[in-house]
Scaffold this active site. Sequence first.
Site, PDB file in Angstrom:
ATOM      1  N   LYS A 149       0.823  -1.205   0.000  1.00 27.56           N
ATOM      2  CA  LYS A 149       0.000   0.000   0.000  1.00 27.56           C
ATOM      3  C   LYS A 149       0.860   1.260   0.000  1.00 27.56           C
ATOM      4  CE  LYS A 149      -2.281   0.967   3.859  1.00 27.56           C
ATOM      5  NZ  LYS A 149      -3.041   0.826   5.126  1.00 27.56           N
ATOM      6  N   SER A 224      -7.754   1.034   5.087  1.00 28.97           N
ATOM      7  CA  SER A 224      -7.018   1.826   4.118  1.00 28.97           C
ATOM      8  C   SER A 224      -6.186   0.990   3.145  1.00 28.97           C
ATOM      9  CB  SER A 224      -6.090   2.814   4.845  1.00 28.97           C
ATOM     10  OG  SER A 224      -5.191   2.143   5.707  1.00 28.97           O
ATOM     11  N   SER A 248      -7.768  -1.798   8.954  1.00 25.73           N
ATOM     12  CA  SER A 248      -7.349  -1.450   7.598  1.00 25.73           C
ATOM     13  C   SER A 248      -6.747  -2.604   6.804  1.00 25.73           C
ATOM     14  CB  SER A 248      -6.338  -0.297   7.646  1.00 25.73           C
ATOM     15  OG  SER A 248      -6.944   0.865   8.155  1.00 25.73           O
TER      16      SER A 248
END
Length: 545
Positions: A149, A224, A248
Amino acid sequence: MSVEMCDRRKGGTILAPQQLAFMFIYHLLVKIEPVLAVFSLFYFHCVNLFFGFIHLFTNRVSVPKPQDELLQISATQAADMIRKREVSSSELVEVFIRRIDQINHIINAVVIPNFDDARAQAARVDDRLDQLDDAQREKPLLGVPFTLKDCIEVAGLPCSNGMYCRRETIAEKDAAVVARLKSAGGIVLAVTNVPEVCMWWESVNTIYGRSHNPYDNRRITGGSSGGEAALVASAATAVGVGSDIGGSIRMPSFFNGVFGLKPTPGVVPLQGHLPGAIPGYRAQMLRIGPICRFAEDLSTMLKVMGGPAAVELRLDDPVQMRKMKIYYMEGLHTPLAENIHDDMLHTLKRAVKYFVRKYDLTAIRVDLPLAHLALQFFLVSMYIEGEPSFRQHLDELKGSVNCFWELLKYPFGQSHHTLPALITAIIDNPNGPFSETLVKELRYKRDQLVREMRELLQGDGILLFPSFPHTAPYHHQPLLKPLNFAYTALFNALAVPVVQCPMGLAKNGMPLGVQVVGAPNSDRLLIACAKDLEEGFGGWVPPSS
């Protein structure tokens, strides 16, 4: 001094008007909770009906089913095949690059491709394979591409954290986990999308746009680590790296039908993760962990990312599953978050029944009263006195964003910030949401629940818990029920390891799942449970158009 004045004081100073308003609303909600519970049932039902009705008139698009067999093997298997020269690292990298080219226009997951460097690294592995000594050949990720990420630094690549002001910021060195993955033979293939400041559970920002669910592009990927989970689920990377401070890793893994592990605190280093140094209790809440299509990759990745600390987890030791103690809880009861839907309750009970029948065990249903304060525990755990405000974080601590001005610009597409980030910044209070007295009380109760959980699960105990109230919502739907993340955030506040496991598809074609929660340092047991559930329910189901 009047009673009213005493109520307005916190640590000898008068409370800010923002905090006073929050405290008034909080105490009002407590008093009318029975009425609010009825209203919330009606409200959430209306929200779901509204979005369901709108999307009766929209087209569902899914990514095509992967056809190449190399897309359907684990990272662990891939490394073994490269060692045996059954496949080359270059072949593997090219297969994933072609897959990304095929599906990324549907899911918008990859935001920073690293294809040229990945090709060069793969060619180097292939050229040198015969010259490697035994230790080098046995690297667990030899020649295997991985993705991560956009808040974990890779030297030479942009690392924006979803923030427009960081869109051209280049990382100077690798994060600790990236360095370990590279040292284990892994090859960085790409970087994936995140929400702004990684503080929302839909992956959208003003640099790269919005990511879409591979099973239905009208729905969210989560956040996220949403871009990462969507890419893993699409079979467009061998394995992924995410991070988790409120769910997340686990929410995106659930929405996208893959495995996601939030490890025991202290095992995987956080250096090189944005934001920088994590102060106070948050350092126990934030974890970097793997996102995988196949359960066997969980232990492979954790051993690599954890390094010496992972040795203490004894991940290769056998697990006596028949000695396991099974507890399960049927969700949260709070008017601020949804109750679990029938398909999620059925999924939870199927997982319970599977373990009970396979190992001839008894499962105990529990209802931990303090667990229903999940949101309050999360908020007080995130609060650190003297911490910069969220609007300062939006400007990378170089100043403070004028959120009301940005909100005026937002409808015209002139703001560099997302609506969830602006709303969060407006309601954020640097003095914390609660009075000092209430903060102390909530932290005491949180610590009490931590002790209860550890006593309950110590040894070989697991708690099966719903991954979320329902399957992946539609885009924008989280704005109208923002606090459903309580189902994952609870376990960040308690600082315990958790693994999200896929459990097939619901009638609407979206992934189902369940969380398996353990005591600290029980990661080996959790991974064994993930492998067991994969065997029993099939694990990852490829999306198909």
